[in-house]
Design an enzyme around this catalytic site. Structure first.
Site, short mmCIF file in Angstrom:
data_model
loop_
_atom_site.label_atom_id
_atom_site.label_comp_id
_atom_site.label_asym_id
_atom_site.label_seq_id
_atom_site.Cartn_x
_atom_site.Cartn_y
_atom_site.Cartn_z
N HIS A 29 -37.10 82.07 106.89
CA HIS A 29 -36.59 82.70 105.67
C HIS A 29 -36.78 81.72 104.51
O HIS A 29 -36.63 80.51 104.68
CB HIS A 29 -35.10 83.03 105.86
N ASN A 46 -36.20 83.84 96.76
CA ASN A 46 -35.62 84.42 97.98
C ASN A 46 -35.64 85.94 97.85
O ASN A 46 -34.90 86.51 97.05
CB ASN A 46 -34.19 83.89 98.12
N CYS A 97 -30.21 88.57 104.52
CA CYS A 97 -31.56 88.00 104.58
C CYS A 97 -32.12 87.95 106.01
O CYS A 97 -33.31 87.74 106.20
CB CYS A 97 -31.55 86.59 104.00
O1 UT7 Z 1 -30.43 83.30 101.85
C1 UT7 Z 1 -29.07 83.21 101.64
C2 UT7 Z 1 -28.76 82.80 100.23
N1 UT7 Z 1 -29.32 81.53 99.93
C3 UT7 Z 1 -28.58 80.44 99.79
O2 UT7 Z 1 -27.41 80.47 99.88
C4 UT7 Z 1 -29.25 79.16 99.48
C5 UT7 Z 1 -28.55 78.00 100.13
N2 UT7 Z 1 -28.12 77.02 99.18
C6 UT7 Z 1 -28.98 76.35 98.38
O3 UT7 Z 1 -30.18 76.57 98.40
C7 UT7 Z 1 -28.43 75.30 97.45
O4 UT7 Z 1 -27.10 75.02 97.79
C8 UT7 Z 1 -28.51 75.72 95.94
C9 UT7 Z 1 -29.96 75.73 95.49
C10 UT7 Z 1 -27.89 77.09 95.74
C11 UT7 Z 1 -27.76 74.70 95.07
O5 UT7 Z 1 -28.30 73.43 95.28
P1 UT7 Z 1 -27.33 72.18 95.46
O6 UT7 Z 1 -28.18 71.00 95.57
O7 UT7 Z 1 -26.43 72.50 96.62
O8 UT7 Z 1 -26.58 72.15 94.09
P2 UT7 Z 1 -25.02 72.27 93.81
O9 UT7 Z 1 -24.54 73.66 94.05
O10 UT7 Z 1 -24.35 71.16 94.54
O11 UT7 Z 1 -24.98 71.98 92.26
C12 UT7 Z 1 -25.35 70.71 91.73
C13 UT7 Z 1 -25.23 70.78 90.22
C14 UT7 Z 1 -23.91 71.37 89.72
O12 UT7 Z 1 -23.55 70.66 88.58
P3 UT7 Z 1 -22.36 69.56 88.65
O13 UT7 Z 1 -21.16 70.33 89.10
O14 UT7 Z 1 -22.82 68.56 89.67
O15 UT7 Z 1 -22.29 69.05 87.26
C15 UT7 Z 1 -24.28 72.78 89.32
O16 UT7 Z 1 -23.46 73.28 88.29
O17 UT7 Z 1 -26.27 71.64 89.70
C16 UT7 Z 1 -25.69 72.60 88.80
N3 UT7 Z 1 -26.48 73.83 88.86
C17 UT7 Z 1 -27.52 74.06 88.06
N4 UT7 Z 1 -28.08 73.33 87.08
C18 UT7 Z 1 -29.14 73.84 86.45
C19 UT7 Z 1 -26.33 74.89 89.70
N5 UT7 Z 1 -27.26 75.82 89.43
C20 UT7 Z 1 -28.01 75.33 88.42
C21 UT7 Z 1 -29.13 75.81 87.71
N6 UT7 Z 1 -29.65 75.04 86.75
N7 UT7 Z 1 -29.69 77.02 87.99
#
Ligand code: UT7
Length: 356
Positions: free
Chosen positions: A250, A280, A112
């Site tokens: 980004h 993204n 990215c």
């Molecule tokens: O540009 C480079 C690539 N971009 C990135 O890497 C983005 C950087 N990271 C982020 O933007 C965030 O970490 C995410 C948006 C990817 C995830 O957000 P988060 O607040 O860090 O969520 P999490 O990974 O801690 O997940 C929280 C919960 C989990 O459930 P449990 O384990 O707490 O029960 C996930 O399974 O949200 C769940 N989850 C979803 N639920 C509904 C993860 N993806 C989804 C989804 N829909 N699409």
């Protein structure tokens, strides 16, 4: 040798098929509410054509904006991690499609952060190696890579392309300073293992991409990494946060962007934000956002634009662009993408079937 590389043309090409969060929820265990509140994304585009088609249209639009013909371009860089083919480069396909027959061509894969990396390379080649007109395109077809059984990644990405033309000049405009880096020790945080010569091409699951992804780890490193690079860029120019007119970050997560703005004490009104429409789009993100700022009349002559990105690698980078005098295009291109008669879900139906 020219002292500077001014941005004289800009253009974008977003594929027409829109995949909304509601569409996503029909094929994945997710909701509009979760996606919007955790990422800021409402919709993304899904391309019906290869990256080089998107890149070529964006490139034509950038050249028209500067009233430059394709044969005048002597350097063409495509920032992408979703190439049409590995051999040859996507840039070679774009050269052919655009008729930019006199250009040296290459792809640059910095995830990215690819557009900032490419901007630094093109600027340096103009200033040090005598190139005169460099077309830098960020283009991606990330939806092609998505694994539809993984809701944590499938909802985040979209397709598109954005381009700028850099021209050698003596006025103090263009990319005035930049700083790039990579945290290779954390490369597993964003990795597509089953694609490339390190993979076993004979395993049954080859091409069933198991995206290795640790969103929380990337999130943490993103804010820190971008802030670190920005500090170096501003220090090199003897500037402070107060000198920034607009930040073009980004677009991976609205919360990351808000944290960065807060860290820099810059109000969100001075920050480009279009993640809600496109998700993204990796290396395409920054040039697309730049085009939209110009289309909306938000960039004024002489503005200081701060770019910042992070991505697979884990790469990171920041750069400061001083905008020139012209904020309107000289002309418009009549080149268009091939028409699309499918919905986003129809385009992705095979991928959903095979990886979901
Ligand atoms: O540009 C480079 C690539 N971009 C990135 O890497 C983005 C950087 N990271 C982020 O933007 C965030 O970490 C995410 C948006 C990817 C995830 O957000 P988060 O607040 O860090 O969520 P999490 O990974 O801690 O997940 C929280 C919960 C989990 O459930 P449990 O384990 O707490 O029960 C996930 O399974 O949200 C769940 N989850 C979803 N639920 C509904 C993860 N993806 C989804 C989804 N829909 N699409």
């Amino acid at each position: 040798m020219a002292k500077y590389a001014n941005i004289t043309g800009w253009g974008k090409c977003m594929p027409p098929a829109v995949m909304t969060n509601e569409d996503m929820a029909t094929v994945l265990d997710t909701t509009d509410e979760w996606i919007k509140t955790r990422t800021g994304i409402s919709a993304r585009r899904v391309s019906h054509v290869p990256v080089s088609d998107l890149a070529a249209v964006a490139g034509h639009r950038a050249l028209a904006a500067a009233a430059v013909e394709p044969e005048e371009v002597d350097l063409l860089i495509v920032a992408t991690c979703t190439p049409d083919t590995v051999i040859p480069s996507t840039a070679a396909h774009v050269q052919k499609k655009m008729g930019a027959a006199n250009a040296a061509v290459m792809d640059l894969n910095a995830g990215c952060s690819g557009f900032i990396y490419s901007l630094e390379v093109a600027t340096a080649m103009i200033r040090a190696a005598g190139y005169k007109k460099a077309l830098v395109i960020g283009g991606e077809r990330i939806t092609w890579f998505l694994n539809w059984s993984l809701r944590d990644t499938a909802v985040l990405f979209g397709d598109g392309a954005g381009a700028v033309l850099l021209e050698a000049g003596e006025e103090e405009n263009g990319l005035l300073a930049s700083h790039l880096g990579c945290e290779g020790e954390a490369l597993d945080a964003l990795l597509v293992p089953n694609f490339g010569t390190a993979g076993d091409r004979f395993i049954e699951d080859y091409h069933k991409f198991n995206v290795s992804f640790d969103g929380r780890e990337i999130f943490r490193r993103a804010v820190r990494g971008m802030a670190q690079e920005i500090k170096l860029v501003l220090a090199e120019l003897g500037m402070t946060d107060q000198d920034i007119d607009i930040i073009i970050p980004h677009q991976a997560n609205a919360r990351i962007i808000e944290s960065l703005a807060h860290h820099l004490s810059v109000p969100m009104s001075q920050v480009a934000l279009n993640i809600q429409h496109y998700g993204n789009t990796s290396a395409a993100t920054i040039p697309v956002a730049l085009c939209e700022l110009l289309e909306e009349g938000r960039i004024r002559p002489g503005d200081n634009l701060l770019l910042a990105a992070f991505g697979a690698g884990l790469t990171r980078g920041a750069g400061l662009i001083r905008w020139g005098d012209r904020v309107t295009p000289l002309a418009e291109s009549d080149v268009e993408l091939a028409p699309c008669d499918q919905t986003a879900l129809e385009i992705m139906s095979d991928a959903i079937k095979h990886t979901g």
